[in-house]
Write a protein that holds these residues in place. Structure first.
Motif, mmCIF file in Angstrom:
data_model
loop_
_atom_site.group_PDB
_atom_site.id
_atom_site.type_symbol
_atom_site.label_atom_id
_atom_site.label_comp_id
_atom_site.label_asym_id
_atom_site.label_seq_id
_atom_site.Cartn_x
_atom_site.Cartn_y
_atom_site.Cartn_z
ATOM 1 N N ILE A 278 0.845 -1.193 0.000
ATOM 2 C CA ILE A 278 0.000 0.000 0.000
ATOM 3 C C ILE A 278 0.884 1.248 0.000
ATOM 4 O O ILE A 278 0.626 2.218 -0.720
ATOM 5 C CB ILE A 278 -0.928 0.000 1.238
ATOM 6 C CG1 ILE A 278 -1.975 -1.117 1.120
ATOM 7 C CG2 ILE A 278 -1.618 1.347 1.412
ATOM 8 C CD1 ILE A 278 -2.747 -1.374 2.395
ATOM 9 N N THR A 279 1.942 1.188 0.814
ATOM 10 C CA THR A 279 2.890 2.302 0.875
ATOM 11 C C THR A 279 3.590 2.488 -0.466
ATOM 12 O O THR A 279 3.817 3.625 -0.915
ATOM 13 C CB THR A 279 3.933 2.060 1.981
ATOM 14 O OG1 THR A 279 3.262 1.876 3.228
ATOM 15 C CG2 THR A 279 4.890 3.245 2.097
ATOM 16 N N LEU A 280 3.950 1.382 -1.131
ATOM 17 C CA LEU A 280 4.577 1.467 -2.458
ATOM 18 C C LEU A 280 3.636 2.171 -3.437
ATOM 19 O O LEU A 280 4.074 3.019 -4.239
ATOM 20 C CB LEU A 280 4.918 0.062 -2.962
ATOM 21 C CG LEU A 280 5.540 -0.027 -4.360
ATOM 22 C CD1 LEU A 280 6.856 0.745 -4.425
ATOM 23 C CD2 LEU A 280 5.756 -1.490 -4.757
ATOM 24 N N ALA A 281 2.337 1.855 -3.368
ATOM 25 C CA ALA A 281 1.359 2.507 -4.239
ATOM 26 C C ALA A 281 1.253 4.003 -3.926
ATOM 27 O O ALA A 281 1.145 4.833 -4.835
ATOM 28 C CB ALA A 281 -0.009 1.836 -4.068
ATOM 29 N N ILE A 282 1.296 4.362 -2.632
ATOM 30 C CA ILE A 282 1.253 5.772 -2.239
ATOM 31 C C ILE A 282 2.480 6.513 -2.767
ATOM 32 O O ILE A 282 2.386 7.644 -3.257
ATOM 33 C CB ILE A 282 1.166 5.899 -0.702
ATOM 34 C CG1 ILE A 282 -0.192 5.390 -0.209
ATOM 35 C CG2 ILE A 282 1.386 7.344 -0.257
ATOM 36 C CD1 ILE A 282 -0.311 5.296 1.301
#
Length: 389
Positions: free
Chosen positions: A26-30
């Motif tokens: 999720i952090t990678l997507a952010i």
């Protein structure tokens, strides 16, 4: 049907680790959505690891002083706060750092409670294999779900993580409260942390385990980040959800390896696990030569499988012997400190060379060479143990 305490622990650990690994993707997507530089994923991972290093002198004593089931509850609650911070749009590194604090609190109790819930060395080995297997299964499914859900809805994926921590927290209430040592004093134990670490490193058996597990997790953390950059370069895949699926393939291998460990390496022959370290090194060195998706999947499975068999026996012997030497929680705290210090060093070096523009191939080959040095040390130590195999 009511679960027994061990089964409940497996489920709570699975859900907690599931959410931990959702957050990374999720952090990678952010990071991609908000146009952070690509190397920032390394910064985020480093913030998670720093929490383990900073709090290591205290969390072991906290786990040994209190009922470990309550410590698991506290760890999950802190992780949930990290999710709330992400939901409120705090910097991803800060949010993931809070999750790291929760994980640092959670870990000594997760492993430290196993000797209290088992009744023999062989049962402890099976429990270790299973909790490692469930953890890797959580890494596998959590990584995939994190990538997929983040693509559908970032907000929805963050809410899902929070719900998983909450369920894990509630299940923890079903684990028996086994009283800790109320005489433990945190300041005194923090001062004694270095003494405990020296004691564990002085003993050949526990030193063998600490070096082995530390080198494994350092390698895994760097390879995981390098693969995120390697996949687009070698396979042309750019989508976060597809990358998360490929990274998760390693988890399948580790899970299978962990679950098969009791049949491959008996608890009393933990020192033979170095063989699978060699297999892991050879597998990692092949990555720069691969450009085919199916060969990549096979190689990731092999890396994971060999890594799973490599680490489980060493975890088992460390917990079994460390419990009598310095205490279960403090043993795991020392292990966490050493493992996460090595992981932090590896991730820090990887982040710097990525920032400098070097290819992921160099990172992958470099970490394989470093792992080879550690495995070579283990081979020497095995010979010096003078154990008749």
């Amino acid at each position: 049907m009511k679960m027994n305490p061990l089964q409940t622990l497996y489920v709570t650990q699975f859900l907690s680790a599931f959410a931990d690994n959702m957050i990374l993707f999720i952090t990678l997507a952010i990071i991609k959505q908000q146009a952070f530089p690509d190397y920032y994923i390394g910064v985020v991972q480093a913030c998670f690891l720093i929490a383990f290093v900073i709090f290591a002198p205290f969390v072991g004593a906290f786990a040994d002083k209190n009922a470990k089931s309550q410590v698991l509850l506290v760890g999950n609650a802190i992780k949930a706060i990290g999710i709330i911070a992400l939901f409120l749009h705090l910097d991803p590194a800060v949010s993931y750092g809070i999750v790291g604090i929760g994980a640092a609190v959670y870990s000594p109790a997760k492993y430290g409670i196993l000797p209290s819930l088992t009744h023999s060395e062989s049962e402890l080995l099976r429990a270790n294999a299973r909790i490692e297997g469930y953890t890797i299964m959580a890494i596998l499914i959590g990584s995939v779900c994190g990538g997929v859900l983040a693509k559908i809805s970032l907000t929805g994926s963050i809410v899902a993580c929070f719900a998983l921590y909450l369920i894990s927290l509630l299940l923890t209430l079903q684990i028996p409260r086994i009283s800790g040592n109320s005489s433990i004093r945190y300041v005194k134990e923090a001062r004694a942390f270095l003494t405990d670490m020296k004691l564990l490193l002085k003993d050949r058996t526990t030193r063998f385990s600490l070096v082995g597990t530390g080198s494994f997790w350092m390698t895994s953390s760097v390879v995981r980040l390098a693969i995120i950059a390697w996949v687009p370069a070698h396979l042309g895949i750019q989508s976060v959800d597809q990358i998360s699926m490929l990274v998760a393939v390693t988890g399948i291998g580790i899970m299978v390896g962990a679950l098969m460990t009791p049949k491959l390496i008996p608890a009393r022959k933990y020192y033979n696990s170095y063989v699978f370290g060699i297999v892991m090194i050879i597998s990692i060195l092949l990555f720069p030569l691969i450009t085919n998706l199916y060969l990549t999947i096979c190689l990731l499975l092999l890396v994971g499988f060999s890594g799973g068999v490599f680490i489980v026996p060493m975890n088992t012997v460390l917990q079994d012997k460390g419990q009598g030497m310095v205490g279960a929680g403090k043993t795991i705290a020392v292990q966490n400190f050493l493992e996460n210090s090595m992981m932090l060093a590896g991730v820090g070096i990887y982040t710097q060379i990525s920032k400098d523009g070097l290819s992921p191939d160099i990172s992958i080959m470099g970490i394989a060479v470093i792992l080879a040095g550690f495995v070579g040390y283990l081979i020497i130590q095995r010979q010096r143990l003078k154990i008749v195999v």
